[in-house]
Design a protein around this motif. Structure first.
Motif, PDB file in Angstrom:
ATOM      1  N   THR A 188      23.116  42.341  28.081  1.00  0.00           N
ATOM      2  CA  THR A 188      23.074  40.956  27.633  1.00  0.00           C
ATOM      3  C   THR A 188      21.782  40.257  28.012  1.00  0.00           C
ATOM      4  OG1 THR A 188      24.142  40.157  29.637  1.00  0.00           O
ATOM      5  CG2 THR A 188      25.581  40.700  27.795  1.00  0.00           C
ATOM      6  N   HIS A 189      21.420  39.314  27.180  1.00  0.00           N
ATOM      7  CA  HIS A 189      20.400  38.314  27.477  1.00  0.00           C
ATOM      8  C   HIS A 189      21.191  37.047  27.745  1.00  0.00           C
ATOM      9  CE1 HIS A 189      17.167  40.852  26.034  1.00  0.00           C
ATOM     10  NE2 HIS A 189      17.781  41.001  24.884  1.00  0.00           N
ATOM     11  N   ARG A 190      20.691  36.203  28.621  1.00  0.00           N
ATOM     12  CA  ARG A 190      21.416  34.982  28.925  1.00  0.00           C
ATOM     13  C   ARG A 190      20.531  33.770  28.727  1.00  0.00           C
ATOM     14  NH1 ARG A 190      23.352  38.926  32.097  1.00  0.00           N
ATOM     15  NH2 ARG A 190      25.586  39.091  32.339  1.00  0.00           N
ATOM     16  N   ILE A 191      21.133  32.727  28.177  1.00  0.00           N
ATOM     17  CA  ILE A 191      20.502  31.415  28.108  1.00  0.00           C
ATOM     18  C   ILE A 191      21.275  30.553  29.096  1.00  0.00           C
ATOM     19  CG2 ILE A 191      19.956  29.408  26.699  1.00  0.00           C
ATOM     20  CD1 ILE A 191      20.225  31.282  24.230  1.00  0.00           C
ATOM     21  N   ILE A 192      20.618  30.113  30.144  1.00  0.00           N
ATOM     22  CA  ILE A 192      21.238  29.253  31.141  1.00  0.00           C
ATOM     23  C   ILE A 192      20.734  27.843  30.864  1.00  0.00           C
ATOM     24  CG2 ILE A 192      21.599  28.797  33.597  1.00  0.00           C
ATOM     25  CD1 ILE A 192      22.454  31.636  32.777  1.00  0.00           C
ATOM     26  N   ASN A 193      21.636  26.918  30.606  1.00  0.00           N
ATOM     27  CA  ASN A 193      21.263  25.547  30.288  1.00  0.00           C
ATOM     28  C   ASN A 193      21.811  24.621  31.368  1.00  0.00           C
ATOM     29  OD1 ASN A 193      20.228  23.755  27.907  1.00  0.00           O
ATOM     30  ND2 ASN A 193      22.057  22.764  28.687  1.00  0.00           N
ATOM     31  N   THR A 194      20.932  23.834  32.012  1.00  0.00           N
ATOM     32  CA  THR A 194      21.368  22.886  33.023  1.00  0.00           C
ATOM     33  C   THR A 194      21.408  21.490  32.421  1.00  0.00           C
ATOM     34  OG1 THR A 194      19.107  22.575  33.814  1.00  0.00           O
ATOM     35  CG2 THR A 194      20.444  24.250  34.922  1.00  0.00           C
ATOM     36  N   TYR A 195      22.379  20.706  32.859  1.00  0.00           N
ATOM     37  CA  TYR A 195      22.561  19.359  32.310  1.00  0.00           C
ATOM     38  C   TYR A 195      23.276  18.482  33.331  1.00  0.00           C
ATOM     39  CZ  TYR A 195      27.486  20.416  31.789  1.00  0.00           C
ATOM     40  OH  TYR A 195      28.784  20.727  32.060  1.00  0.00           O
ATOM     41  N   THR A 196      23.344  17.199  33.046  1.00  0.00           N
ATOM     42  CA  THR A 196      24.126  16.272  33.842  1.00  0.00           C
ATOM     43  C   THR A 196      24.849  15.307  32.904  1.00  0.00           C
ATOM     44  OG1 THR A 196      24.104  14.673  35.651  1.00  0.00           O
ATOM     45  CG2 THR A 196      22.236  14.608  34.147  1.00  0.00           C
ATOM     46  N   THR A 197      25.985  14.812  33.366  1.00  0.00           N
ATOM     47  CA  THR A 197      26.716  13.776  32.619  1.00  0.00           C
ATOM     48  C   THR A 197      26.710  12.481  33.410  1.00  0.00           C
ATOM     49  OG1 THR A 197      28.847  14.361  33.621  1.00  0.00           O
ATOM     50  CG2 THR A 197      28.248  15.463  31.543  1.00  0.00           C
ATOM     51  N   HIS A 198      25.944  12.426  34.484  1.00  0.00           N
ATOM     52  CA  HIS A 198      25.937  11.283  35.391  1.00  0.00           C
ATOM     53  C   HIS A 198      25.603   9.983  34.654  1.00  0.00           C
ATOM     54  CE1 HIS A 198      25.703   9.105  39.103  1.00  0.00           C
ATOM     55  NE2 HIS A 198      24.493   8.696  38.798  1.00  0.00           N
ATOM     56  N   ASN A 199      26.553   9.095  34.608  1.00  0.00           N
ATOM     57  CA  ASN A 199      26.376   7.781  33.968  1.00  0.00           C
ATOM     58  C   ASN A 199      25.790   7.875  32.560  1.00  0.00           C
ATOM     59  OD1 ASN A 199      27.391   6.397  36.181  1.00  0.00           O
ATOM     60  ND2 ASN A 199      25.378   6.269  37.134  1.00  0.00           N
ATOM     61  N   HIS A 200      26.003   8.994  31.923  1.00  0.00           N
ATOM     62  CA  HIS A 200      25.479   9.227  30.570  1.00  0.00           C
ATOM     63  C   HIS A 200      23.976   8.982  30.500  1.00  0.00           C
ATOM     64  CE1 HIS A 200      29.546   9.749  29.176  1.00  0.00           C
ATOM     65  NE2 HIS A 200      29.881   8.652  29.822  1.00  0.00           N
ATOM     66  N   THR A 201      23.281   9.230  31.619  1.00  0.00           N
ATOM     67  CA  THR A 201      21.838   9.008  31.654  1.00  0.00           C
ATOM     68  C   THR A 201      21.059  10.092  30.931  1.00  0.00           C
ATOM     69  OG1 THR A 201      21.710  10.116  33.781  1.00  0.00           O
ATOM     70  CG2 THR A 201      21.881   7.709  33.819  1.00  0.00           C
ATOM     71  N   CYS A 202      21.674  11.230  30.729  1.00  0.00           N
ATOM     72  CA  CYS A 202      20.968  12.325  30.072  1.00  0.00           C
ATOM     73  C   CYS A 202      21.500  12.490  28.650  1.00  0.00           C
ATOM     74  CB  CYS A 202      21.113  13.618  30.874  1.00  0.00           C
ATOM     75  SG  CYS A 202      20.058  14.928  30.226  1.00  0.00           S
ATOM     76  N   LYS A 203      21.120  11.567  27.785  1.00  0.00           N
ATOM     77  CA  LYS A 203      21.558  11.627  26.395  1.00  0.00           C
ATOM     78  C   LYS A 203      21.127  12.943  25.750  1.00  0.00           C
ATOM     79  CE  LYS A 203      21.173   9.107  22.012  1.00  0.00           C
ATOM     80  NZ  LYS A 203      21.269  10.304  21.232  1.00  0.00           N
ATOM     81  N   HIS A 204      19.930  13.407  26.078  1.00  0.00           N
ATOM     82  CA  HIS A 204      19.436  14.665  25.512  1.00  0.00           C
ATOM     83  C   HIS A 204      20.304  15.846  25.953  1.00  0.00           C
ATOM     84  CE1 HIS A 204      16.057  12.502  23.987  1.00  0.00           C
ATOM     85  NE2 HIS A 204      15.628  12.186  25.185  1.00  0.00           N
ATOM     86  N   CYS A 205      20.813  15.772  27.187  1.00  0.00           N
ATOM     87  CA  CYS A 205      21.705  16.842  27.663  1.00  0.00           C
ATOM     88  C   CYS A 205      22.916  16.950  26.745  1.00  0.00           C
ATOM     89  CB  CYS A 205      22.186  16.551  29.079  1.00  0.00           C
ATOM     90  SG  CYS A 205      20.906  16.569  30.343  1.00  0.00           S
ATOM     91  N   LEU A 206      23.521  15.821  26.455  1.00  0.00           N
ATOM     92  CA  LEU A 206      24.735  15.800  25.644  1.00  0.00           C
ATOM     93  C   LEU A 206      24.439  16.136  24.187  1.00  0.00           C
ATOM     94  CD1 LEU A 206      26.391  12.610  27.156  1.00  0.00           C
ATOM     95  CD2 LEU A 206      26.645  14.991  27.881  1.00  0.00           C
ATOM     96  N   ASP A 207      23.323  15.661  23.688  1.00  0.00           N
ATOM     97  CA  ASP A 207      22.956  15.917  22.292  1.00  0.00           C
ATOM     98  C   ASP A 207      22.690  17.401  22.022  1.00  0.00           C
ATOM     99  OD1 ASP A 207      23.150  13.223  21.807  1.00  0.00           O
ATOM    100  OD2 ASP A 207      20.977  12.860  21.790  1.00  0.00           O
ATOM    101  N   ASN A 208      22.368  18.166  23.055  1.00  0.00           N
ATOM    102  CA  ASN A 208      22.010  19.570  22.869  1.00  0.00           C
ATOM    103  C   ASN A 208      23.192  20.522  22.839  1.00  0.00           C
ATOM    104  OD1 ASN A 208      19.184  19.333  22.614  1.00  0.00           O
ATOM    105  ND2 ASN A 208      19.027  18.961  24.790  1.00  0.00           N
TER     106      ASN A 208
END
Length: 137
Positions: free
Chosen positions: A13-33
């Motif tokens: 396998t190849h892996r794509i590891i994606n890190t994100y945060t939902t803290h106070n919805h400050t990372c709109k790009h995290c959620l949009d991805n």
């Protein structure tokens, strides 16, 4: 990590590891991805690509992160929640901005992709790296 990711020589396998945060919805790009990650998982799963999401939210926010994943339909990916304090994981994972993505080849070598102040993380670049790895023997 709540889950463990291990790499063995000769892994299929190849892996794509994606890190994100939902803290106070400050990372709109995290959620949009999330839809893009689901699409990458669907498109390349048959070729040995696994998408793993890692929430870097504080422990007390794990339920919110899990709810966001359910709402976004992130059931085809592997989803992890960090159970370490902020100081501990920041020493281990070189994250400069969120979201960030790491593409691991079958030998465990990785490439990092991040957005910067002047541009968002490019999942086109992530996908191009995956396609390149899939062409290698």
């Amino acid at each position: 990590l709540v889950g463990t990711i291990r790499y063995q020589h000769g892994s299929r396998t190849h892996r794509i590891i994606n890190t994100y945060t939902t803290h106070n919805h400050t990372c709109k790009h995290c959620l949009d991805n999330f839809p893009r990650l689901t699409a990458l998982q669907g498109k390349y799963a048959g070729q040995g690509v696994v998408v793993v999401t890692v929430s870097v939210d504080e422990k007390e926010s794990h339920e919110r992160a899990a709810a966001v994943l359910r709402k976004q339909g992130m059931t085809a990916t592997r989803n992890l929640l960090l159970d370490e304090e902020l100081d501990a994981w920041q020493k281990k994972i070189p994250i400069e901005s969120l979201p960030s993505a790491y593409v691991f080849d079958r030998r465990g070598k990785w490439m990092r992709f991040e957005g910067k102040r002047d541009r968002e993380l490019s999942y086109d670049e992530v996908e191009a790296a995956v396609q390149q790895l899939l062409q290698e023997k």
